[in-house]
Design a protein around this motif. Sequence first.
Motif, PDB file in Angstrom:
ATOM      1  N   LEU A 180      -6.258  28.999   7.993  1.00  0.00           N
ATOM      2  CA  LEU A 180      -6.833  27.866   7.989  1.00  0.00           C
ATOM      3  C   LEU A 180      -8.217  27.581   7.028  1.00  0.00           C
ATOM      4  N   VAL A 181      -8.487  29.166   5.895  1.00  0.00           N
ATOM      5  CA  VAL A 181      -9.253  28.308   5.640  1.00  0.00           C
ATOM      6  C   VAL A 181      -8.524  28.061   4.275  1.00  0.00           C
ATOM      7  N   HIS A 182      -8.011  28.140   3.828  1.00  0.00           N
ATOM      8  CA  HIS A 182      -6.952  27.651   2.275  1.00  0.00           C
ATOM      9  C   HIS A 182      -6.748  26.184   2.426  1.00  0.00           C
ATOM     10  N   GLN A 183      -6.773  26.325   3.966  1.00  0.00           N
ATOM     11  CA  GLN A 183      -6.547  24.019   4.156  1.00  0.00           C
ATOM     12  C   GLN A 183      -7.560  23.816   3.904  1.00  0.00           C
ATOM     13  N   PHE A 184      -8.968  24.790   4.104  1.00  0.00           N
ATOM     14  CA  PHE A 184     -10.098  24.057   4.731  1.00  0.00           C
ATOM     15  C   PHE A 184      -9.975  24.020   3.393  1.00  0.00           C
ATOM     16  N   LYS A 185     -10.528  24.632   2.500  1.00  0.00           N
ATOM     17  CA  LYS A 185     -10.699  24.661   1.330  1.00  0.00           C
ATOM     18  C   LYS A 185     -10.038  23.890   0.546  1.00  0.00           C
ATOM     19  N   LYS A 186      -8.326  23.677   0.255  1.00  0.00           N
ATOM     20  CA  LYS A 186      -7.470  23.037  -0.471  1.00  0.00           C
ATOM     21  C   LYS A 186      -8.388  21.338  -0.472  1.00  0.00           C
ATOM     22  N   MET A 187      -8.732  20.753   1.092  1.00  0.00           N
ATOM     23  CA  MET A 187      -8.691  19.753   1.014  1.00  0.00           C
ATOM     24  C   MET A 187     -10.678  19.628   1.246  1.00  0.00           C
ATOM     25  N   LEU A 188     -10.910  20.426   0.636  1.00  0.00           N
ATOM     26  CA  LEU A 188     -12.384  20.422   0.356  1.00  0.00           C
ATOM     27  C   LEU A 188     -12.837  20.140  -0.940  1.00  0.00           C
ATOM     28  N   THR A 189     -11.530  20.436  -1.820  1.00  0.00           N
ATOM     29  CA  THR A 189     -11.394  20.469  -3.130  1.00  0.00           C
ATOM     30  C   THR A 189     -11.034  18.902  -3.483  1.00  0.00           C
ATOM     31  N   ALA A 190     -10.164  18.595  -2.872  1.00  0.00           N
ATOM     32  CA  ALA A 190      -9.996  17.491  -3.153  1.00  0.00           C
ATOM     33  C   ALA A 190     -10.680  15.801  -3.120  1.00  0.00           C
ATOM     34  N   ASN A 191     -11.593  16.536  -1.839  1.00  0.00           N
ATOM     35  CA  ASN A 191     -12.694  15.703  -0.519  1.00  0.00           C
ATOM     36  C   ASN A 191     -14.007  15.641  -1.376  1.00  0.00           C
ATOM     37  N   ILE A 192     -14.538  16.507  -2.048  1.00  0.00           N
ATOM     38  CA  ILE A 192     -15.695  16.416  -1.942  1.00  0.00           C
ATOM     39  C   ILE A 192     -17.134  15.652  -2.545  1.00  0.00           C
ATOM     40  N   CYS A 193     -16.164  14.727  -3.169  1.00  0.00           N
ATOM     41  CA  CYS A 193     -16.940  13.239  -4.270  1.00  0.00           C
ATOM     42  C   CYS A 193     -17.118  12.276  -2.846  1.00  0.00           C
ATOM     43  N   THR A 194     -16.359  12.710  -1.879  1.00  0.00           N
ATOM     44  CA  THR A 194     -15.964  11.457  -0.331  1.00  0.00           C
ATOM     45  C   THR A 194     -16.970  11.698   0.677  1.00  0.00           C
ATOM     46  N   ILE A 195     -16.745  13.361   0.900  1.00  0.00           N
ATOM     47  CA  ILE A 195     -16.673  14.155   2.454  1.00  0.00           C
ATOM     48  C   ILE A 195     -17.680  15.250   2.262  1.00  0.00           C
ATOM     49  N   LYS A 196     -18.506  15.326   2.746  1.00  0.00           N
ATOM     50  CA  LYS A 196     -19.230  16.110   2.203  1.00  0.00           C
ATOM     51  C   LYS A 196     -19.652  16.705   4.696  1.00  0.00           C
ATOM     52  N   SER A 197     -19.768  16.421   5.571  1.00  0.00           N
ATOM     53  CA  SER A 197     -20.024  16.571   6.913  1.00  0.00           C
ATOM     54  C   SER A 197     -18.922  17.596   7.513  1.00  0.00           C
ATOM     55  N   PRO A 198     -18.993  18.604   7.898  1.00  0.00           N
ATOM     56  CA  PRO A 198     -18.278  19.695   8.556  1.00  0.00           C
ATOM     57  C   PRO A 198     -17.886  19.474   9.600  1.00  0.00           C
ATOM     58  N   LYS A 217     -17.088  32.119   8.590  1.00  0.00           N
ATOM     59  CA  LYS A 217     -18.176  33.076   8.416  1.00  0.00           C
ATOM     60  C   LYS A 217     -17.480  34.798   8.385  1.00  0.00           C
ATOM     61  N   LYS A 218     -16.321  34.582   9.420  1.00  0.00           N
ATOM     62  CA  LYS A 218     -15.774  35.323   9.623  1.00  0.00           C
ATOM     63  C   LYS A 218     -14.713  35.640   8.275  1.00  0.00           C
ATOM     64  N   THR A 219     -14.627  35.264   7.329  1.00  0.00           N
ATOM     65  CA  THR A 219     -13.036  35.141   6.743  1.00  0.00           C
ATOM     66  C   THR A 219     -13.823  35.614   5.550  1.00  0.00           C
ATOM     67  N   THR A 220     -15.020  34.674   5.036  1.00  0.00           N
ATOM     68  CA  THR A 220     -15.337  34.593   3.507  1.00  0.00           C
ATOM     69  C   THR A 220     -17.111  34.777   3.855  1.00  0.00           C
ATOM     70  N   GLY A 221     -17.764  35.148   5.336  1.00  0.00           N
ATOM     71  CA  GLY A 221     -18.875  35.167   5.043  1.00  0.00           C
ATOM     72  C   GLY A 221     -20.142  34.477   4.715  1.00  0.00           C
ATOM     73  N   SER A 222     -19.210  32.916   4.419  1.00  0.00           N
ATOM     74  CA  SER A 222     -20.393  32.391   4.815  1.00  0.00           C
ATOM     75  C   SER A 222     -20.331  30.673   5.844  1.00  0.00           C
ATOM     76  N   THR A 223     -20.754  30.111   5.728  1.00  0.00           N
ATOM     77  CA  THR A 223     -20.654  28.476   6.524  1.00  0.00           C
ATOM     78  C   THR A 223     -20.125  27.404   5.958  1.00  0.00           C
ATOM     79  N   VAL A 224     -19.630  26.823   6.766  1.00  0.00           N
ATOM     80  CA  VAL A 224     -18.991  25.403   6.470  1.00  0.00           C
ATOM     81  C   VAL A 224     -19.431  24.324   5.548  1.00  0.00           C
ATOM     82  N   SER A 225     -21.017  24.712   5.731  1.00  0.00           N
ATOM     83  CA  SER A 225     -22.229  23.366   4.964  1.00  0.00           C
ATOM     84  C   SER A 225     -22.124  24.116   3.505  1.00  0.00           C
TER      85      SER A 225
END
Length: 283
Positions: A180-198, A217-225
Amino acid sequence: MKKIPIDQLQNKTNKNLHIKTFNADDVRKNHNSSHAHRDDHYVFFLLTNGSGTLQVDTRDIVLVKEQIFYILPSQVHSRIQTDHAEGWFLAVDVSLIPAYSREIFEQGADLQSPRTLTTYELMQYTDLLRILHSSFIQRKVDKYYLPVIHSLAQSFLAMAASTFSLAENTDNRHSRSAELVHQFKKMLTANICTIKSPAVYASKLNVSSGYLNEILKKTTGSTVSYWIQQEMVTEAKRLLHYSDADVKQISLELGYTNFSYFCRLFRRSSGMSPLKFREIHRK
């Protein structure tokens, strides 16, 4: 506005990978080709002799002999600069990177530092790269050409993932949380210019906002935001350092119509204004 160029692997090869050796003479010939760019593929360096420097996302990286290093797609970097480096260069299309290897390579910048190899590891890597290079050059008429070179490349990737993995993450590496963390980070990289909402990222991943935040938070120590802000600031730094766009243009490109708000976010994360960052890093 000067755009950051993208180096596409398909312009070099239609085999989904490219491998070559380099030496001091090659680096000297390319001394004037150090322009910053992104790649649409992974890049790996293995130095067998000498040392070199390159810049990745405004961070100076120093490599010495018997070290391995990689660059992720989308990261802005220069070409390696030195008069004494010898070693291997391998470019690999994203489609050839197995999921378990991508989980390691994309875990975070803390992992993305040169790794020094033992004598045994260096021997294993160089033997494998020699076979891959020989097959890449000489087996082109063989009907098994692509399966052979792709299999050899994936063996290299598995070795590299092992080299860069952290022992304490072994139990979680293949878990649902890690995926899930991997999918989120991949999606984040692709969409950072258009999507800012957790909430939007959570929805796209078919989980609740609370659950995504808990896993991050559990896996990386930091929040989605936090990760959204970090990705935004990283991309802003790339544009400030490597493009000629003014700060308002960068703010708009990253999806912030409120220029003052963008500047506050940048200052909060980096401790300085966008203009100050550009001034310091372009000296």
